[in-house]
Design an enzyme around this catalytic site. Structure first.
Site, PDB file in Angstrom:
ATOM      1  N   GLU A 176       0.881  -1.183   0.107  1.00  0.00           N
ATOM      2  CA  GLU A 176      -0.013   0.006  -0.172  1.00  0.00           C
ATOM      3  C   GLU A 176       0.734   1.199  -0.013  1.00  0.00           C
ATOM      4  O   GLU A 176       0.801   2.080   0.858  1.00  0.00           O
ATOM      5  CB  GLU A 176      -1.007   0.073   1.207  1.00  0.00           C
ATOM      6  CG  GLU A 176      -1.814  -1.173   1.083  1.00  0.00           C
ATOM      7  CD  GLU A 176      -2.807  -1.053   2.059  1.00  0.00           C
ATOM      8  OE1 GLU A 176      -2.690  -0.628   3.234  1.00  0.00           O
ATOM      9  OE2 GLU A 176      -4.250  -1.798   1.616  1.00  0.00           O
ATOM     10  N   GLU A 378      -5.499  -8.158  -1.481  1.00  0.00           N
ATOM     11  CA  GLU A 378      -6.312  -8.091  -0.239  1.00  0.00           C
ATOM     12  C   GLU A 378      -7.580  -7.707  -0.482  1.00  0.00           C
ATOM     13  O   GLU A 378      -7.713  -7.025  -1.258  1.00  0.00           O
ATOM     14  CB  GLU A 378      -5.581  -6.911   0.568  1.00  0.00           C
ATOM     15  CG  GLU A 378      -4.355  -7.286   1.409  1.00  0.00           C
ATOM     16  CD  GLU A 378      -3.662  -6.192   2.025  1.00  0.00           C
ATOM     17  OE1 GLU A 378      -4.865  -5.536   2.824  1.00  0.00           O
ATOM     18  OE2 GLU A 378      -2.843  -5.881   2.471  1.00  0.00           O
TER      19      GLU A 378
HETATM   20  C1  BGP Z   1      -4.784  -2.981   4.657  1.00  0.00           C
HETATM   21  C2  BGP Z   1      -2.998  -3.389   5.197  1.00  0.00           C
HETATM   22  C3  BGP Z   1      -3.219  -4.905   5.867  1.00  0.00           C
HETATM   23  C4  BGP Z   1      -4.515  -5.019   6.556  1.00  0.00           C
HETATM   24  C5  BGP Z   1      -5.934  -4.559   5.999  1.00  0.00           C
HETATM   25  C6  BGP Z   1      -7.009  -4.534   6.766  1.00  0.00           C
HETATM   26  O1  BGP Z   1      -4.399  -1.606   4.718  1.00  0.00           O
HETATM   27  O2  BGP Z   1      -2.374  -3.788   3.982  1.00  0.00           O
HETATM   28  O3  BGP Z   1      -2.137  -4.971   6.613  1.00  0.00           O
HETATM   29  O4  BGP Z   1      -4.575  -4.709   8.003  1.00  0.00           O
HETATM   30  O5  BGP Z   1      -5.753  -3.284   5.438  1.00  0.00           O
HETATM   31  O6  BGP Z   1      -7.093  -3.492   7.636  1.00  0.00           O
HETATM   32  P1  BGP Z   1      -7.459  -3.480   9.145  1.00  0.00           P
HETATM   33  O7  BGP Z   1      -6.562  -4.434   9.796  1.00  0.00           O
HETATM   34  O8  BGP Z   1      -7.278  -1.971   9.520  1.00  0.00           O
HETATM   35  O9  BGP Z   1      -8.872  -3.816   9.365  1.00  0.00           O
END
Ligand code: BGP
Length: 479
Positions: A176, A378
């Site tokens: 990201e 993701e």
């Molecule tokens: C993205 C990241 C992950 C992950 C995901 C979910 O931004 O790459 O590391 O955590 O989001 O986000 P969250 O854990 O804040 O729900």
């Protein structure tokens, strides 16, 4: 009609800082995430430069992949995974980021992980830097603001490329990377927080520092890709962009223009640099209006041009709207960045608006713009799960979310997009990146670990486990 490729990379995604734990085992140093306390949807997590006695730092144990990797990889194999997205913890290899020689015990751990994956013919997809900046580099250089960090990063990259050249083919440089265009990126990704002590939403926002740090990450990414192309032609090198898709709130041209502006800065800027090899001209005006000057050295433009990606990957969870009308005040949350509420969509318990069709739209936009193979690395629903007394989790809400998104991926494939694979986020429960919670779960596998730090870390298959196993078995033909 086109269908998912025969070699489609079905799998799941994780990141070391949220999953591995063992934060100081076998010579590992502390990364920024090890300095973050727990938090919640309503109470932001904090960064503390010194460790506080009696405070919980959830990344330190996380869900302990370090000691459960065999069991976890066996579960992934049972679901039929073709691909396992993970990251290497920079501080396991270079504890402060500044050592001359890598830490052998850290390197050996990933050998064991890759060998275990190979047993089941699962392809690793490795993120080189996923919110795991060594805290030593924060103290020494104010994180990525310091140009020196590029050379430290390259020493880390050389060590892992050399060591794993026969074990890993697919690499992503920065997770990201465009989070650096947003205030929270200063903590998670850039580490431009030297001396900062407090809640993550109170980090002073310094766009000049963020965008300079981002320039250094672009150079680091491009140098890693150039090295791979020169020395390891078997590697495939990708980016990783947070895609927070935006729609104009109305068809008023002023809203359309506002939306375009936000799309460019938040979603397209970093992608354009990494896919095309140069800064897009629209950023000149943005920098000028914000009073930002990027310090470049001779040769920087050449490095960017030589280090473009082979495939494009992104995270996709939600969408939001943009408007030019200050009277529209209904705001929704999102993955580091939200926007105006879309009346046609429903939101998750954490306020992220669920939009499967937005994924099809995004895939088509990306394919049209870059003509590069795409991968959704993701996607998923963070939700509270209830564990029944007989150890089950009936997560039909998660299945529903994923089913709708895969159906839209199938549509995008029919639309002509070249889609390589899909690794939904947190295929096994991990610590939340934004809030530091365990209560926000994404997994097909439940891990007994709770927000107060208790739990025996045992693993249980949720209903979604069997559902996803079937999707993979059928290669998504049901969609
Ligand atoms: C993205 C990241 C992950 C992950 C995901 C979910 O931004 O790459 O590391 O955590 O989001 O986000 P969250 O854990 O804040 O729900």
């Amino acid at each position: 009609m086109r269908t998912f490729r025969e070699d489609f990379l079905w799998g799941g995604a994780t990141a070391a800082n949220q999953y591995e734990g063992a934060w100081d085992t076998d010579g590992k140093g502390a990364s920024v995430s090890d300095h973050c306390t727990n938090g919640s949807h309503t109470c932001p997590k904090r960064v503390t430069p010194e460790f506080e006695e009696g405070t919980l730092y959830p990344s330190r144990e996380a869900t302990d992949f370090y000691h459960h990797y065999k069991e976890d990889i066996a579960l992934a194999a049972e679901m039929g995974f073709k691909c396992f997205r993970m990251s290497i913890n920079w501080t396991r290899i270079f504890p402060t980021g500044m050592e001359e020689e890598p830490n052998e015990a850290g390197l050996a751990f990933y050998d064991r992980v890759f060998d275990e994956l190979a047993k089941y013919s699962i392809e690793p997809l490795v993120t080189i830097s996923h919110y795991e900046l060594p805290y030593g580099l924060v103290e020494a250089y104010n994180g990525w603001y310091g140009r020196e960090v590029i050379d430290h990063f390259m020493r880390y990259v050389e060590a892992i490329f050399n060591r794993y050249q026969d074990k890993v083919k697919y690499w992503l440089t920065f997770n990201e990377i465009n989070s650096g265009t947003m205030p929270m990126g200063a903590v998670l990704s850039l580490g431009t927080i030297r001396g900062f002590n407090g809640p993550v939403n109170k980090v002073p926002d310094e766009p000049q520092i963020r965008f300079q740090g981002l320039h250094h990450q672009f150079l680091a990414s491009a140098r890693a890709i150039r090295l791979a192309h020169e020395k390891y032609p078997q590697f495939k090198m990708g980016n990783m962009n947070l895609f927070a898709t935006k729609y104009p709130y109305t068809c008023n041209p002023a809203d359309v223009l506002e939306c375009q502006k936000q799309m460019r800065v938040v979603n397209w800027f970093c992608s354009d640099v990494q896919a095309r090899g140069y800064y897009p001209t629209y950023m000149e005006r943005y920098f000028e209006e914000k009073g930002i000057t990027i310090a470049k050295e001779p040769g920087d433009d050449e490095i960017l041009r030589q280090g473009t990606i082979d495939f494009y990957t992104f995270s996709y969870y939600m969408s939001a709207c943009e408007t030019a009308d200050p009277e529209v005040t209904a705001k929704s949350g999102g993955n580091l960045v939200g926007g105006v509420t879309n009346p046609y969509l429903k939101a998750s318990d954490w306020g992220w608006q669920i939009d499967p069709e937005g994924l099809r739209y995004t895939l088509n936009e990306l394919w049209d713009r870059y003509q590069l193979p795409l991968m959704v690395v993701e996607n998923g629903l963070g939700a509270r799960d209830e564990l029944t007394e007989d150890g089950k989790v009936h997560d039909s809400y998660r299945i529903d979310y994923l089913e709708k998104h895969i159906a839209q991926m199938a549509e995008a494939v029919r639309d002509g997009v070249d889609l390589m694979g899909y690794t939904p986020w947190g295929w096994i429960d991990v610590v939340s990146a934004s809030t530091g919670e365990m209560a926000k779960r994404y997994g097909f596998v439940y891990v007994k670990k709770y927000d107060d730090g208790t739990g025996d870390l045992s693993r249980l298959r949720k209903d979604s486990f069997y559902w996803y196993q079937n999707v993979i078995r059928e290669n998504g033909k049901q969609f």
